[in-house]
Design an enzyme around this catalytic site. Structure first.
Site: not given
Lengths: 457, 153
Positions: A411, A416
């Site tokens: 990410c 994430r």
């Protein structure tokens, strides 16, 4: 005489007529109240025959933990009926504990594929919560609703009936499990080698000081990642952090946070280091509080450990750097998976004020994420628990992200990506990693290939 | 009278700039507080500090600011000691002693901040230094303008 006979006959006719009328009204009502609806059921055999029937949709109203595989009703096998959709009865209530309005409920159901044109079958463990869900569906206008009263307990008892479960479900714990752990009740799957509960968040322990799970320690993510690129700290510093928190390679570590992406970041780094039993609290701190469990505000000081027990990193394959990321791009069986919002993937925004370049790594596929860099709606339910793993896998499959491939999630700076990585790990996928540098490190080198706009394929 | 009026107008302008420099200093403190609460702001500052370190707050320029401050303090003290001689020739509308005192204070603060630059743990530290540089620059310009008025009297 004739007059008496006539009166008697009239009385008998009236009595019979009354009896016929009352007999016909049994079991039916003109009252629109949901409590008076006739209950329609389905047997185990009937349900088994209709599993592949697209006109049927099966709803599991138990908790997410049970759906994933935890056996909380004494069932022989954990998990859910194959093909069933998760819809815990708790989702019908809002944060204030009140029933959601009809519009919200209908949207939620339809988002899960539960539409009124199909026959809906509702089940839970032993049938206790089924009627409540049936009533809700009827009130929403769902006409064809059947109750599977025998429940999952009966279904699971027959090994011949298909079930499904999250492969590593035990790594995604639920509040009652943590409570049992704290109470020394030796919950199911606990290895008994000691445990640590860590609240993971960035910076000052503001949320931690407001309230945390009793016995939990605060872990500042600045202890596991460093500037300027926010990659993981050195192996020596990882070991130092683990030992300071009393964690060895065989400690059971439960991580949680107000935002579980921070916890996932901690999880991926600990797994990389070699902590063998890393678990996440599904739903984070909110799930604990919603479960009605007590919190404490007193800060905990851990007893340090002397030795970690294995050389760090014990699992270097779990976190890769730019060199390995480039190798994956050239590997026919490899994929770099972008866990960023669609706008970030297209290059409409970098997502961060401190990352100027926009775009994606050339050749990376989109693994879904959320609406912006700080949300992960595609991976979460409305109560912040992990989304149905079948739905996650389907999203991935649409982009040819499959378990046979060598996958590296990335990410902006790794948070994430760590959540997606952990979800893949829960699903039993083996050849997975987090590309630590992510878009931040990749975009800093102008020679690294970048794409912008809709992907060509 | 016209020149007095012109000077008073400029005085308002400099007062406004001094006010802005105070706001900038307070914002620097505020930025430090915000950065401790928000990961996004903190990381953004890390990125921007890198840019500052490669530009107006480079090692070389910091050295120049530091020793410039020391020299200015020295000169200002000498001028203050001989203030009677300067009072005879400087424009009476111009509070040059006040400006000199401000320059001494701000230059001292700047010298101190830069001396401890590499020891600081505040992420907004460079921005606080910038606000002090701005404030000191305003005073330098004000002093120079005051002398120009004197020359044109």
């Amino acid at each position: 005489m004739n007059k008496k006979f006539s009166v008697l006959a009239l009385i008998m006719i009236l009595a019979v007529g009354f009896g016929i009328l009352t007999g016909c009204s049994t079991g039916k009502t003109t009252d629109s109240s949901v409590d008076a609806t006739e209950k329609a059921t389905i047997t185990t055999n009937e349900l088994a025959e209709r599993l592949d029937d697209e006109r049927f949709v099966i709803i599991d109203v138990r908790t997410s933990a049970e759906y994933n595989g935890w056996k909380l009703n004494g069932e022989k096998r954990g998990g859910h009926i194959k093909g069933a959709i998760d819809f815990p009865i708790a989702w019908t209530l809002n944060d204030e504990g009140q029933r959601r309005n009809d519009k919200e409920l209908k949207e939620l159901l339809e988002s899960k594929g539960v539409t009124s044109d199909k026959t809906t079958v509702v089940y839970d463990g032993k049938g206790e919560k089924v009627q409540e869900m049936v009533d809700i569906l009827k009130k929403l206008g769902y006409e064809n609703v059947l109750s599977y009263d025998a429940g999952l307990v009966e279904w699971a008892s027959n090994e011949g009936l298909p079930m499904d479960n999250l492969v590593n479900y035990e790594k995604l714990v639920y509040p009652q499990w943590v409570k049992a752990l704290i109470n020394n009740e030796n919950p199911d799957t606990y290895l008994g080698k000691g445990y640590k509960i860590l609240e993971v968040s960035w910076g000052e322990p503001t949320d931690y000081n407001r309230g945390h799970i009793p016995g939990a320690i605060h872990l500042d993510t600045n202890k596991i990642e460093e500037e300027p690129l926010w990659n993981r700290v050195s192996n020596e510093d990882i070991e130092k952090m683990l030992l300071e928190n009393g964690i060895t390679h065989d400690t059971t570590v439960i991580l949680y946070g107000a935002d579980n992406t921070a916890a996932a970041r901690g999880a991926s780094i600990m797994m990389y280091a070699g902590v063998e039993d890393v678990r996440l609290l599904d739903g984070g701190y909110k799930a604990w509080v919603d479960g009605g469990f007590e919190v404490e505000t007193e800060a905990q000081t851990p007893t340090p450990a002397k030795e970690f027990g294995v050389k760090i990193p014990a699992h270097p394959e779990y976190i890769i750097d730019t060199k390995e990321a480039k190798e994956i791009l050239t590997d026919e069986n490899g994929e770099l998976v972008s866990i960023r919002s669609w706008a970030e993937y297209l290059g409409e925004t970098s997502g961060y004020t401190y990352i100027k370049p926009k775009g994606r790594i050339a050749g990376a596929v989109w693994g879904h994420a959320g609406s912006d860099p700080y949300h992960m709606e595609d991976y979460r339910n409305i109560d912040n628990t992990m989304r149905n793993f079948h739905e996650i896998a389907k999203n991935w499959e649409d982009w040819e992200i499959t378990p046979e491939k060598k996958l590296a999630f990335y990410c902006g700076t790794g948070w994430r990506a760590s959540e997606a990585f952990f979800d893949a790990y829960l699903m039993g996928w083996e050849n997975i990693a987090v590309y630590d540098g992510g878009w931040y490190e990749w975009s800093m080198d102008e020679n690294n290939p970048v794409e912008i706009g809709e992907p060509k394929k | 009278m016209f020149k007095a009026y012109k000077y008073k107008r400029k005085k308002m302008f400099f007062t406004m700039l001094e006010f802005i420099s105070l706001i900038l200093f307070i914002m620097g403190i505020g930025l430090q507080i915000l950065a401790q609460r928000s990961m996004g702001i903190y990381r953004d500052l890390v990125y921007r500090n890198q840019i500052l370190a490669e530009s107006i707050l480079s090692h070389k320029l910091l050295w120049i600011y530091k020793w410039n401050s020391l020299i200015v303090i020295g000169i200002s003290i000498v001028v203050l000691i001989n203030n009677k001689k300067f009072s005879l020739i400087i424009n009476p509308y111009f509070n040059w002693i006040g400006s000199l005192l401000k320059i001494i204070i701000l230059s001292s603060i700047l010298y101190t901040l830069i001396s401890y630059y590499h020891l600081n743990t505040w992420i907004a530290y460079p921005w606080i230094i910038l606000s002090v540089i701005f404030a000191a620059a305003i005073q330098y310009i004000k002093l120079i303008y005051g002398f120009i008025l004197t020359k044109n009297r």
